[in-house]
Every structure is written in C-alpha cells, then in structure tokens.
Design an enzyme around this catalytic site. Structure first.
Site, short mmCIF file in Angstrom:
data_model
loop_
_atom_site.label_atom_id
_atom_site.label_comp_id
_atom_site.label_asym_id
_atom_site.label_seq_id
_atom_site.Cartn_x
_atom_site.Cartn_y
_atom_site.Cartn_z
N SER A 130 6.18 -0.46 -63.87
CA SER A 130 6.28 0.95 -64.28
C SER A 130 5.16 1.29 -65.24
O SER A 130 4.65 0.41 -65.97
CB SER A 130 7.63 1.21 -64.95
OG SER A 130 7.66 2.48 -65.56
N TYR B 281 14.42 -1.38 -70.48
CA TYR B 281 13.70 -1.12 -69.22
C TYR B 281 12.21 -1.41 -69.40
O TYR B 281 11.60 -2.11 -68.58
CB TYR B 281 13.92 0.33 -68.81
CG TYR B 281 13.24 0.73 -67.52
CD1 TYR B 281 13.82 0.44 -66.29
CD2 TYR B 281 12.03 1.42 -67.53
CE1 TYR B 281 13.20 0.82 -65.10
CE2 TYR B 281 11.41 1.81 -66.35
CZ TYR B 281 12.00 1.51 -65.14
OH TYR B 281 11.38 1.88 -63.97
#
Length: 294
Positions: free
Chosen positions: A185, A198
């Site tokens: 990401s 995350y």
C-alpha cells in the site's frame, strides 16, 4: 476530475469486516470496457488471495480475460455472495482452454489453512504459475494504546503471516518463470496516523518482497509488489466513517479515488514475463499521482 471539495461518494458505512462489495454505492468498477485482452497469460494457473472483491476481483477478471486458469480465496459466510458473483463473472470471460475457476473459503492467517488451499489448487490444476498475496484487513485506531495483543496478532496473521504461509506452500509447485506478486500500500511509504497496524503490516510486505526476491532469483522466480493508493474497495466503507467516505481519494493530485480496474493491469505487467522479465524486488505505484521515494 473531481475538485478537492466535491463529494466523492455517498455517505455509507459497513459495520463488519471483511466488507461486502455488493452493498457498496456505487459498486466498484472491476472491468474496463476499453481493455483488449491478447492471451498474455494463456496456459497459466493463478492463485489469488482475497479475490472475491475489490482489487482481487479485478485481478481475477483480468487474468481470466488473458487466458489464465484462476483460483481465489474468500472468507466463508461473510463473502459468499461476492465470491459467487466473481465466479460467475470469470466463467463468462474465461478463454476456452482455461479450466473452470475455483473459489476457496479459508482463514489465511493460519499455516494449515494455507496448505489446504495450495493442495486443493494443485490437485485441480497440477501447478501454480502465479501467486498473488492480496488478502488484507484494515481498522482505524486513534492511538497505539487502543491496540491490544489479540487485535495486533489478528492483523499480522491476515496481512503478513498469510504471505509467508501461502508462499512457502506454493513454492513446492512453482518452477522457473513463475511469479509472486504481493499487494502492499501507499501507506507503507507515507504512513497513516489512524491505520497504525495496517501501515505496519504493509511495510513488512515491502521488506518481504525485497528479501524474498533475493532468495528466489537463483530459481528464476520473480517477486514483486503493487502499492495502490486510494482505491474504491470494500475495505473503505468497512474501515472509515461516513464523513471520510464522502471525500475519499480527494487528497491525491488526481483528486479522486481510483477504481480496481485501474490497478489490475499492474498485476498483468508483473505476471507476464514478456513485459517484466527484468523486474524483481520492485513495487509499482498506482496511486493517483502521489510521489513516494523508497
């Protein structure tokens, strides 16, 4: 292109994870009507984790268009409808020489489950040519003090342990010319104050890609990654409040969120040796113009 203050999406919220694509408004766009397939992955067998929705669904669909036989994982009971919808979509576009797709329910945070998935895929198709580690979960946390041990363990099991487990079992059935692609990401490079776990797991995936690529280069197996920016997937309404949803994606230079079909071609590029034979240990960045340096 949307202006910075314009509403991006209607207010909405999903109370559980994984999120459900079929209840999103609007539904994410997983296919590009202008895309022209050309059998880039003809004869290949691809295993995609978290393939029932979002980026995973778009990759399954595009891989099928390109001639691959596709198997994907999903979460039982919570993602049954999305998984069934994806299977039907794949069947409509798969090439005549590709075998029927498979949807496999599994909690990939545990080694034994990953082993069973790999065994089922190889029993059906004989091998794995492309492994895409894509499954992930995401929750907000206002402070590190909110993150207890069970929550942290759950995050790491899904988001990074699964990469280790899937890879170690799939490698037994991969050969020279095979490809492993991991979804990381933009958060791994830019951080996010409310997505500490995350972001940490996505950073670990970047390191995993770099180290594993060095380990497997002598075997002729390439390892790369894709680091999407703000993409309209079920993770978003399942993670953020309604106010955040309305402006989702407006912070990037393109001032809009991306759609899954805009990310999926990066996986085609990295999977096809004709395009990316000199790429390993690298990460592509479909993120709407955000500049990252790493």
């Amino acid at each position: 292109m949307a202006s910075g203050g314009k509403q991006q999406f209607p207010p909405q919220k999903q109370g559980t994870q994984p999120g459900k694509e079929h209840v999103m408004d609007p539904n994410p766009q997983f296919k590009n009507p202008d895309y022209k397939p050309s059998n880039k992955l003809q004869g290949k067998v691809a295993l995609i984790t978290g393939g029932d929705s979002g980026i995973g669904r778009a990759v399954c669909y595009l891989f099928s268009q390109e001639g691959a036989t596709v198997a994907f994982t999903y979460v039982k009971e919570q993602e049954d409808k999305d998984a069934n919808d994806t299977i039907q979509m794949i069947k409509k576009v798969k090439t005549s020489d590709a075998k029927d797709p498979k949807a496999l329910a599994a909690d990939l945070g545990y080694d034994e489950n990953c082993k069973k998935v790999v065994e089922e895929v190889t029993k059906a198709y004989g091998r794995i040519d492309i492994l895409i580690n894509n499954a992930a979960e995401q929750y907000k946390a206002g402070s590190v003090e909110e993150i207890d041990e069970p929550r942290l363990e759950r995050f790491f099991r899904t988001n990074i342990f699964s990469h280790f487990y899937m890879t170690r079992h799939a490698l037994k059935h991969m050969k020279e010319g095979s490809s492993i692609i991991c979804t990381t990401s933009v958060k791994a490079y830019k951080g996010h104050a409310q997505l500490l776990e995350y972001t940490s797991t996505k950073g670990a995936i970047v390191a995993f890609i770099r180290a594993l690529s060095l380990q497997l280069v002598s075997k002729g197996i390439r390892v790369n990654g894709v680091a999407p920016g703000p993409i309209w997937t079920p993770l978003i309404p399942a993670s953020f409040d309604e106010e955040k949803i309305t402006q989702f994606g407006s912070e990037v230079p393109m001032q809009r969120a991306g759609q899954p079909y805009e990310v999926a071609p990066a996986y085609i590029f990295l999977a096809d040796n004709a395009f990316s034979s000199y790429y390993t240990g690298q990460v592509l960045h479909p993120n709407g113009g955000a500049v990252v340096n790493a």
